[in-house]
Design a protein around this motif. Structure first.
Motif, PDB file in Angstrom:
ATOM      1  N   CYS A  58       2.606 -23.220  -1.219  1.00 34.41           N
ATOM      2  CA  CYS A  58       1.368 -23.394  -1.971  1.00 34.41           C
ATOM      3  C   CYS A  58       0.468 -24.446  -1.324  1.00 34.41           C
ATOM      4  CB  CYS A  58       1.675 -23.779  -3.417  1.00 34.41           C
ATOM      5  SG  CYS A  58       2.407 -22.451  -4.400  1.00 34.41           S
ATOM      6  N   ALA A  59       1.054 -25.511  -0.823  1.00 35.11           N
ATOM      7  CA  ALA A  59       0.261 -26.563  -0.188  1.00 35.11           C
ATOM      8  C   ALA A  59      -0.455 -26.029   1.044  1.00 35.11           C
ATOM      9  CB  ALA A  59       1.154 -27.743   0.181  1.00 35.11           C
ATOM     10  N   ARG A  60       0.234 -25.205   1.859  1.00 35.34           N
ATOM     11  CA  ARG A  60      -0.413 -24.638   3.046  1.00 35.34           C
ATOM     12  C   ARG A  60      -1.570 -23.731   2.655  1.00 35.34           C
ATOM     13  NH1 ARG A  60       4.927 -23.999   5.098  1.00 35.34           N
ATOM     14  NH2 ARG A  60       4.869 -21.770   4.591  1.00 35.34           N
ATOM     15  N   ALA A  61      -1.348 -22.889   1.644  1.00 34.81           N
ATOM     16  CA  ALA A  61      -2.417 -21.986   1.208  1.00 34.81           C
ATOM     17  C   ALA A  61      -3.597 -22.759   0.640  1.00 34.81           C
ATOM     18  CB  ALA A  61      -1.871 -21.006   0.163  1.00 34.81           C
ATOM     19  N   PHE A  62      -3.323 -23.793  -0.155  1.00 31.96           N
ATOM     20  CA  PHE A  62      -4.398 -24.603  -0.737  1.00 31.96           C
ATOM     21  C   PHE A  62      -5.225 -25.263   0.355  1.00 31.96           C
ATOM     22  CE2 PHE A  62      -6.112 -28.609  -2.232  1.00 31.96           C
ATOM     23  CZ  PHE A  62      -6.709 -28.267  -3.433  1.00 31.96           C
ATOM     24  N   ASP A  63      -4.571 -25.846   1.352  1.00 30.94           N
ATOM     25  CA  ASP A  63      -5.289 -26.517   2.434  1.00 30.94           C
ATOM     26  C   ASP A  63      -6.219 -25.553   3.163  1.00 30.94           C
ATOM     27  OD1 ASP A  63      -4.035 -28.851   1.838  1.00 30.94           O
ATOM     28  OD2 ASP A  63      -2.624 -28.800   3.500  1.00 30.94           O
ATOM     29  N   GLU A  64      -5.697 -24.379   3.488  1.00 31.22           N
ATOM     30  CA  GLU A  64      -6.509 -23.422   4.246  1.00 31.22           C
ATOM     31  C   GLU A  64      -7.676 -22.907   3.415  1.00 31.22           C
ATOM     32  OE1 GLU A  64      -5.965 -19.520   7.135  1.00 31.22           O
ATOM     33  OE2 GLU A  64      -4.224 -20.418   6.153  1.00 31.22           O
ATOM     34  N   LEU A  65      -7.431 -22.600   2.150  1.00 33.20           N
ATOM     35  CA  LEU A  65      -8.514 -22.113   1.292  1.00 33.20           C
ATOM     36  C   LEU A  65      -9.566 -23.193   1.062  1.00 33.20           C
ATOM     37  CD1 LEU A  65      -6.454 -20.135  -1.376  1.00 33.20           C
ATOM     38  CD2 LEU A  65      -7.921 -19.167   0.403  1.00 33.20           C
ATOM     39  N   ALA A  66      -9.114 -24.427   0.801  1.00 35.92           N
ATOM     40  CA  ALA A  66     -10.061 -25.501   0.503  1.00 35.92           C
ATOM     41  C   ALA A  66     -10.968 -25.785   1.692  1.00 35.92           C
ATOM     42  CB  ALA A  66      -9.309 -26.761   0.089  1.00 35.92           C
ATOM     43  N   ARG A  67     -10.399 -25.762   2.903  1.00 38.41           N
ATOM     44  CA  ARG A  67     -11.237 -25.999   4.084  1.00 38.41           C
ATOM     45  C   ARG A  67     -12.302 -24.926   4.246  1.00 38.41           C
ATOM     46  NH1 ARG A  67      -6.293 -27.313   6.521  1.00 38.41           N
ATOM     47  NH2 ARG A  67      -6.220 -25.266   7.506  1.00 38.41           N
ATOM     48  N   GLU A  68     -12.015 -23.746   3.717  1.00 40.16           N
ATOM     49  CA  GLU A  68     -12.991 -22.663   3.811  1.00 40.16           C
ATOM     50  C   GLU A  68     -13.815 -22.517   2.536  1.00 40.16           C
ATOM     51  OE1 GLU A  68     -13.676 -21.161   6.501  1.00 40.16           O
ATOM     52  OE2 GLU A  68     -12.013 -21.873   7.726  1.00 40.16           O
ATOM     53  N   GLY A  69     -13.775 -23.535   1.658  1.00 38.84           N
ATOM     54  CA  GLY A  69     -14.630 -23.545   0.479  1.00 38.84           C
ATOM     55  C   GLY A  69     -14.184 -22.632  -0.636  1.00 38.84           C
ATOM     56  N   LEU A  70     -12.897 -22.272  -0.687  1.00 40.96           N
ATOM     57  CA  LEU A  70     -12.399 -21.332  -1.694  1.00 40.96           C
ATOM     58  C   LEU A  70     -11.319 -21.994  -2.537  1.00 40.96           C
ATOM     59  CD1 LEU A  70     -12.010 -18.170   0.580  1.00 40.96           C
ATOM     60  CD2 LEU A  70     -13.839 -18.585  -1.067  1.00 40.96           C
ATOM     61  N   ASP A  71     -11.090 -21.429  -3.732  1.00 41.27           N
ATOM     62  CA  ASP A  71      -9.955 -21.826  -4.561  1.00 41.27           C
ATOM     63  C   ASP A  71      -9.213 -20.579  -5.006  1.00 41.27           C
ATOM     64  OD1 ASP A  71     -11.402 -20.702  -6.673  1.00 41.27           O
ATOM     65  OD2 ASP A  71     -12.159 -22.641  -7.354  1.00 41.27           O
ATOM     66  N   GLY A  72      -8.092 -20.775  -5.701  1.00 42.98           N
ATOM     67  CA  GLY A  72      -7.266 -19.641  -6.090  1.00 42.98           C
ATOM     68  C   GLY A  72      -7.971 -18.665  -7.002  1.00 42.98           C
ATOM     69  N   ALA A  73      -8.809 -19.169  -7.905  1.00 42.34           N
ATOM     70  CA  ALA A  73      -9.515 -18.282  -8.832  1.00 42.34           C
ATOM     71  C   ALA A  73     -10.455 -17.351  -8.081  1.00 42.34           C
ATOM     72  CB  ALA A  73     -10.281 -19.114  -9.857  1.00 42.34           C
ATOM     73  N   GLN A  74     -11.134 -17.842  -7.062  1.00 39.93           N
ATOM     74  CA  GLN A  74     -12.036 -16.991  -6.283  1.00 39.93           C
ATOM     75  C   GLN A  74     -11.262 -15.930  -5.511  1.00 39.93           C
ATOM     76  OE1 GLN A  74     -13.804 -20.549  -4.437  1.00 39.93           O
ATOM     77  NE2 GLN A  74     -15.812 -19.706  -4.939  1.00 39.93           N
ATOM     78  N   VAL A  75     -10.111 -16.311  -4.957  1.00 36.64           N
ATOM     79  CA  VAL A  75      -9.299 -15.330  -4.239  1.00 36.64           C
ATOM     80  C   VAL A  75      -8.770 -14.275  -5.202  1.00 36.64           C
ATOM     81  CG1 VAL A  75      -7.273 -15.002  -2.776  1.00 36.64           C
ATOM     82  CG2 VAL A  75      -8.678 -17.047  -2.509  1.00 36.64           C
TER      83      VAL A  75
END
Length: 737
Positions: A127-144
């Motif tokens: 989860c930490a890896r996914a959060f880091d990658e999404l956050a750097r690209e301006g996204l969060d889990g709800a948007q995905v």
């Protein structure tokens, strides 16, 4: 405030990046009449930041105030009017565990199906890896989740719920995840009196670009000539479609194909040796996209009288002090004999126990061979021989010493981060309290820096629960988190010791190096282009769909970097290996085949000749190591088995019969035939009793022999023997009956 277009300045690539960037920035400040102190210079990594700081200190006018130079991950906090408190690595790790512990079994199963769904530690990393990658690209889990297909929507809905708990857990500690800082700065007031200059951000993340859009004064310095402008967007970042399939031009003479990693190392040094005039050490550098080649390069450079300098430093986890603490935690967590053996083998722990020369390790070997314990936890078997009794005394003393160093946290202990930090600090103070932190000799200097880094990590661990719930950790969880933290930290290279220094540089840092003579080793698939290391929740297809760091973006970045290196250096030599250190075959990088058609067949034959004899031998020959032997008297008598031993291996015969060296098994899991037979004979000694020997009562004989077996097994192997030993005991019981 309306945002104007970002000004792009193309630096060209006729010279290395850093000198061009430094000169272009000075000219830009003078031309625009800017205040250098109000400038924020943004680069792709910390090494680039340090190198540009060095260049500006030498070239900028002496009366200028220095600008602020930061990595791209630090820009968001610099621009905020109210600085955010950034969560430490340890706080983030605890918050993810806290969030997943509060998740339902259904949510965890949706995130990761199968047995992995119950592994909170593993899920936290994913989860930490996914959060880091999404956050750097301006996204969060709800948007995905909203953008996902029906088949994966359940997973991302569960991730969004866990992510919300994670963010809330950090908020209770008064901090924010650094990766989310740029993404979450959309509604935050920014400083409007700063001039921001971007340098060589060829693959800038989307969140950074969204942040930059809000600024009024932004300049992007692009490492490429103006003729390549169509291949870059308004931010100066690469357009993947313009670079991913681009051809790469270089002379075939500048590409060497050799066999293994040691051949690559020798070929790299041979390239520099053939240059005329001979380049100075600061004029050469070796690129290392494949770190498997690194130890071979270091050894060859040392043999040549040079000092190898790996720009990335050494992992803190490999330091002497870290290995001591990690070995102690491993034993405390599992109690296994092999874990205890690793702790006893550490010379600093042996010194703490007053031993030397492997005395403790030899004692453990004797005890394990005799009793095959499943755990070293204070429940000692009763030794039958005097040598084993002496070994037991040493081992109990060592075990007691190890527990004393953990202070109030004992075997199987559960404690908060702060309590664990105090216990580990006690270890370091006791073992290294007299260390010289001002040492300059390279090995002592590295040891001093590792102690300082460990002290900083323990301070981070101690402060992690401030404002939070004080999440308690068992020993296994603590060791896992501690190891991950130490793996992420590096000890910088020591100061030079007077020998010629040769830089060894990773692929992503090569562009910001300015050595005119460059050799790039490891030009193979998997190393160049770089492979993705972001396995987990985000598949390659989903990355492409969301516009994240997918393969085409990685390939485009690497093509641009190689083109820039080939154009900006006096000489670049590429080296490809046919095999890795395990002798497995390797494929050359696809980049070497992006050439004119008339060169393609020639390059294919260079890697795969029609006949093995056409392989060009590597330059030079390896020097074989011949260990020195001292004179020892030959044995005056020989056993019958010695003749066969000598014929089988004269060397093994020499070290065993002349030097008197013995070996012990690395890990004993069951009784060997000799030990099994000895146990049977000890049980049958009960028949030495005259009344029992004369008895014809079958039930009495069975009871006496099996009772004797149970007594000996309990004394020798303890209450919890290894499974294989328990089965052997039962097998012997069947034979006795």
């Amino acid at each position: 405030m309306a945002q104007r277009s970002i000004e792009r300045v193309f630096l060209g690539w006729e010279r290395p990046f850093l000198p061009l960037a430094c000169e272009a920035w000075i000219a830009h400040v003078e031309r625009q009449g800017l205040d250098p102190a109000r400038c924020v210079l943004v680069l792709a990594g910390r090494r680039a930041v340090r190198r540009l700081e060095e260049q500006l200190a030498l070239k900028a006018p002496a009366h200028w105030s220095p600008p602020r130079i930061v990595s791209e991950g630090e820009l968001a906090n610099v621009l905020r009017r109210e600085r955010a408190a950034l969560a430490s690595e340890w706080q983030r790790a605890l918050a993810w565990r806290e969030a997943l512990a509060a998740a339902s079994a259904e949510e965890r199963a949706a995130l990761w199906s199968g047995a992995g769904g119950s592994d909170i530690a593993g899920l936290a990393r994913v989860c930490a890896r996914a959060f880091d990658e999404l956050a750097r690209e301006g996204l969060d889990g709800a948007q995905v989740a909203a953008a996902s297909a029906a088949g994966s929507r359940e997973r991302w809905t569960a991730f969004a719920a866990v992510e919300a708990r994670y963010v809330a857990a950090l908020a209770t500690r008064g901090c924010i995840d650094p990766a989310a800082l740029a993404r979450d700065s959309a509604q935050v007031e920014l400083c409007d009196d700063l001039d921001v200059q971007l340098f060589g951000l060829a693959d800038s993340p989307r969140a950074l670009r969204q942040l930059v859009r809000r600024l009024d004064r932004v300049t992007s310095f692009v490492f490429a000539p103006a003729s390549e402008a169509a291949g870059f967007d308004e931010f100066g970042a690469l357009r993947a479609e313009a670079w991913a399939e681009r051809g790469i031009e270089f002379s075939s003479e500048r590409w060497l194909v050799v066999d293994g990693p040691d051949d690559q190392a020798r070929a790299a040094l041979e390239v520099f040796a053939q240059l005329e005039p001979k380049p100075r050490p600061e004029q050469v550098a070796i690129g290392v996209p494949d770190e498997d080649v690194l130890p071979f390069l270091e050894r060859r450079l040392l043999e040549a009288g040079c000092e190898p300098r790996w720009a990335g430093g050494r992992k803190l986890s490999a330091s002497r002090a870290a290995q001591l603490v990690l070995a102690a935690l491993e034993w405390l967590a599992h109690g296994a004999p092999d874990a205890f053996s690793r702790l006893l083998a550490h010379p600093d722990f042996e010194a703490l126990c007053g031993g030397a020369g492997g005395e403790l390790g030899a004692a453990l070997d004797r005890f394990v061979a005799a009793h095959v314990p499943s755990r070293i936890d204070g429940e000692w078997a009763t030794p039958a021989r005097s040598t084993t009794r002496a070994a037991l005394g040493l081992l109990e003393s060592a075990r007691t010493r190890a527990l004393e160093l953990f202070d109030s946290v004992g075997v199987g202990g559960v404690a908060t981060s702060a309590q664990w930090a105090d216990a580990l600090s006690n270890w370091l103070r006791t073992a290294y309290g007299s260390a010289d932190l001002a040492a300059r000799e390279p090995r002592a200097w590295r040891h001093a820096r590792s102690l300082e880094a460990l002290a900083n990590v323990l301070a981070e661990v101690r402060d992690a629960d401030a404002g939070g719930a004080g999440l308690e950790l068992d020993v296994a969880s603590l060791r896992e988190l501690f190891l991950a933290r130490l793996e992420a930290l590096e000890i910088p290279p020591p100061p030079g010791d007077g020998r010629p220094l040769v830089e060894l540089i990773g692929w992503l840092e090569l562009v910001v190096d300015d050595a005119p003579q460059l050799v790039i080793t490891g030009v193979q698939e998997g190393s160049l282009p770089t492979s993705s290391n972001a396995a987990g929740l985000l598949s390659e297809a989903l990355r492409r769909e969301l516009g994240l760091g997918h393969e085409a973006r990685r390939v485009a970045r690497d093509v641009w970097a190689l083109c820039a290196l080939l154009a900006s250096r006096e000489r670049v030599t590429l080296i490809t290996g046919r095999r890795n250190a395990a002798r497995d075959p390797l494929r050359p990088s696809r980049f070497v085949f992006r050439c004119a058609d008339e060169l393609l067949v020639e390059r294919v034959r260079k890697v795969w000749p029609e006949h093995e004899a056409q392989n060009v031998p590597p330059p030079g020959q390896p020097t074989l190591y011949r260990p020195p032997f001292e004179a020892h008297a030959a044995p005056s008598t020989l056993r019958v088995t010695d003749f066969g031993a000598y014929l089988a291996s004269p060397y093994a015969f020499y070290v065993q019969r002349v030097l008197g060296l013995t070996s012990a098994p690395a890990r004993v899991l069951e009784l060997d035939p000799l030990a099994f037979g000895s146990l049977a004979h000890e049980v049958l000694e009960a028949l030495g009793d005259a009344t029992l020997r004369a008895s014809s009562d079958e039930s009495r004989l069975r009871a006496e022999l099996t009772g004797r077996l149970d007594e000996l097994a309990r004394l020798r192997f303890g209450r919890a023997p290894l499974p294989a030993v328990a089965l052997q005991v039962e097998k012997l019981r069947g034979r006795l009956e």
